[in-house]
Write an enzyme that holds these catalytic residues in place. Structure first.
Site, mmCIF file in Angstrom:
data_model
loop_
_atom_site.group_PDB
_atom_site.id
_atom_site.type_symbol
_atom_site.label_atom_id
_atom_site.label_comp_id
_atom_site.label_asym_id
_atom_site.label_seq_id
_atom_site.Cartn_x
_atom_site.Cartn_y
_atom_site.Cartn_z
ATOM 1 N N ASN A 10 0.874 -1.179 0.000
ATOM 2 C CA ASN A 10 0.000 0.000 0.000
ATOM 3 C C ASN A 10 0.906 1.221 0.000
ATOM 4 O O ASN A 10 1.483 1.575 1.023
ATOM 5 C CB ASN A 10 -0.891 -0.044 1.256
ATOM 6 C CG ASN A 10 -1.738 1.211 1.408
ATOM 7 O OD1 ASN A 10 -1.795 2.051 0.501
ATOM 8 N ND2 ASN A 10 -2.392 1.343 2.540
ATOM 9 N N LYS A 12 0.135 4.278 -0.402
ATOM 10 C CA LYS A 12 -0.527 5.467 0.159
ATOM 11 C C LYS A 12 -0.255 6.702 -0.723
ATOM 12 O O LYS A 12 -0.094 6.560 -1.925
ATOM 13 C CB LYS A 12 -0.081 5.670 1.603
ATOM 14 C CG LYS A 12 -0.231 4.387 2.434
ATOM 15 C CD LYS A 12 -0.093 4.596 3.903
ATOM 16 C CE LYS A 12 -0.270 3.259 4.623
ATOM 17 N NZ LYS A 12 -0.223 3.354 6.074
ATOM 18 N N HIS A 96 -9.590 1.137 4.680
ATOM 19 C CA HIS A 96 -8.323 1.355 5.396
ATOM 20 C C HIS A 96 -8.558 2.290 6.588
ATOM 21 O O HIS A 96 -9.368 3.211 6.504
ATOM 22 C CB HIS A 96 -7.278 1.938 4.447
ATOM 23 C CG HIS A 96 -5.910 1.934 5.062
ATOM 24 N ND1 HIS A 96 -5.494 2.912 5.927
ATOM 25 C CD2 HIS A 96 -4.896 1.041 4.980
ATOM 26 C CE1 HIS A 96 -4.263 2.619 6.338
ATOM 27 N NE2 HIS A 96 -3.884 1.501 5.772
ATOM 28 N N GLU A 98 -6.965 4.692 7.723
ATOM 29 C CA GLU A 98 -6.783 6.124 7.429
ATOM 30 C C GLU A 98 -8.025 6.701 6.764
ATOM 31 O O GLU A 98 -8.399 7.848 7.002
ATOM 32 C CB GLU A 98 -5.512 6.315 6.579
ATOM 33 C CG GLU A 98 -4.255 6.102 7.408
ATOM 34 C CD GLU A 98 -3.069 5.527 6.654
ATOM 35 O OE1 GLU A 98 -3.043 5.594 5.416
ATOM 36 O OE2 GLU A 98 -2.161 4.993 7.328
ATOM 37 N N GLU A 168 -5.661 -5.093 10.376
ATOM 38 C CA GLU A 168 -4.638 -4.087 10.630
ATOM 39 C C GLU A 168 -4.940 -3.351 11.934
ATOM 40 O O GLU A 168 -5.749 -2.411 11.938
ATOM 41 C CB GLU A 168 -4.605 -3.064 9.485
ATOM 42 C CG GLU A 168 -4.280 -3.652 8.137
ATOM 43 C CD GLU A 168 -3.671 -2.609 7.210
ATOM 44 O OE1 GLU A 168 -2.549 -2.817 6.773
ATOM 45 O OE2 GLU A 168 -4.305 -1.574 6.965
ATOM 46 N N GLY A 174 2.274 2.105 10.721
ATOM 47 C CA GLY A 174 3.237 3.196 10.595
ATOM 48 C C GLY A 174 3.931 3.562 11.891
ATOM 49 O O GLY A 174 4.575 4.606 11.986
ATOM 50 N N SER A 214 3.184 -2.318 10.255
ATOM 51 C CA SER A 214 4.632 -2.399 10.476
ATOM 52 C C SER A 214 5.223 -3.766 10.109
ATOM 53 O O SER A 214 6.121 -4.266 10.789
ATOM 54 C CB SER A 214 4.982 -2.017 11.919
ATOM 55 O OG SER A 214 4.589 -0.673 12.176
HETATM 56 P P1 PGA Z 1 2.715 0.169 7.601
HETATM 57 O O1 PGA Z 1 1.261 0.413 6.948
HETATM 58 O O2 PGA Z 1 3.253 -1.117 7.021
HETATM 59 O O3 PGA Z 1 3.529 1.369 7.194
HETATM 60 O O4 PGA Z 1 2.520 0.062 9.078
HETATM 61 C C1 PGA Z 1 0.371 -0.648 6.736
HETATM 62 C C2 PGA Z 1 -0.923 -0.140 6.139
HETATM 63 O O5 PGA Z 1 -1.363 0.965 6.469
HETATM 64 O O6 PGA Z 1 -1.539 -0.835 5.317
#
Ligand code: PGA
Length: 256
Positions: A10, A12, A96, A98, A168, A174, A214
């Site tokens: 992803n 983003k 997601h 976010e 997730e 992140g 992560s």
């Molecule tokens: P990350 O993000 O691997 O940077 O923690 C995962 C995601 O948001 O799908």
């Protein structure tokens, strides 16, 4: 049943089209040879078309990061499943965290998006997961179950079996703070148990559940060793083709 692993990046709101094309080339060169794993990249919307063209001769799938559920209409700034299917997207990430926390995505809308994506032959990657406050309040399974039920409410068993879920935990996204393999497995097993209540055994066995939050080359193997973890949705570590390839090649005995 052995489920085929699926590792998705992803990206983003990172990378220009030029940078995305370079990363796509790197992913293709390093990952296309791993035939036992489905590999998907998720570029920004305006890079989808050129990247799909660049990857046309490879088995790598391309995911959009969001969509609307309607086929067309007065929805300024949105992209429809029809549009995404036409340019050759294979998957769409929906729900997601976010989008849920920053852009008002609701459980109900995620369900409508999943329905519409299947109508147009696209595979939803449905993200669900609890916040830190929800985990600390002991409501993880209640939250994840609510999100899951809404996401799959409009799908039949066959569509469900082709849907990809991504657990997730929001506190792991992140932050560099990964859920332990055991913490992740506990929730993945609960998700599969819930699927078994809602759909037949066949669909439940077939559904692939990714872990996200992560994921790195150093922790992918322990996560993938869990019985209900069938892949990963990777943010930060997918922005570098070398680290993404080291995640995709988790089955190989390489130095990570
Ligand atoms: P990350 O993000 O691997 O940077 O923690 C995962 C995601 O948001 O799908």
């Amino acid at each position: 049943m052995t489920r085929r692993p699926i590792i998705a990046g992803n990206w983003k709101m990172n990378l220009t089209v030029t940078e995305g094309l370079a990363l796509a080339r790197g992913v293709r060169d390093r990952c296309a040879r791993f035939r036992g794993v489905d590999v998907v990249v998720g570029p920004a919307a305006m890079a989808l078309h050129p990247i799909i063209e660049r990857l046309a001769d490879s088995p790598i799938g391309v995911a959009a990061q969001n969509c609307h559920w309607a086929d067309k209409g007065a929805f300024t700034g949105e992209l429809s499943p029809v549009q995404l299917a036409e340019v050759g997207c294979t998957h769409v990430i929906i729900g997601h965290s976010e989008r849920r926390t920053l852009f008002g995505e609701t459980d109900e809308n995620v369900g409508k998006k999943a329905r519409s994506l299947h109508d147009h032959g696209l595979i939803p990657i449905v993200c669900i997961g609890e916040t830190l406050a929800e985990r600390e309040a002991g409501t993880t399974l209640a939250v994840v179950t609510r999100q899951l039920d809404a996401a799959i409410a409009l799908l039949d068993g066959d569509e469900l079996s082709r849907t990809v879920l991504a657990y997730e935990p929001v506190w792991a996204i992140g932050t560099g703070k990964t859920a332990t393999p055991e913490q992740a497995q506990d929730v993945h097993a609960a998700i599969r148990a819930r699927l078994a209540e809602k759909a037949g055994a066949e669909a439940t066995e077939a559904v692939r559940i990714q872990y996200g939050g992560s994921v790195k080359p150093t922790n992918i193997r322990a996560l993938m060793a869990q019985p209900d973890i069938d892949g990963a949705l990777v943010g930060g570590a997918s922005l570098d083709s070398d680290s993404f390839a080291r995640i995709v090649s988790f089955e190989e005995d390489v130095d990570r």
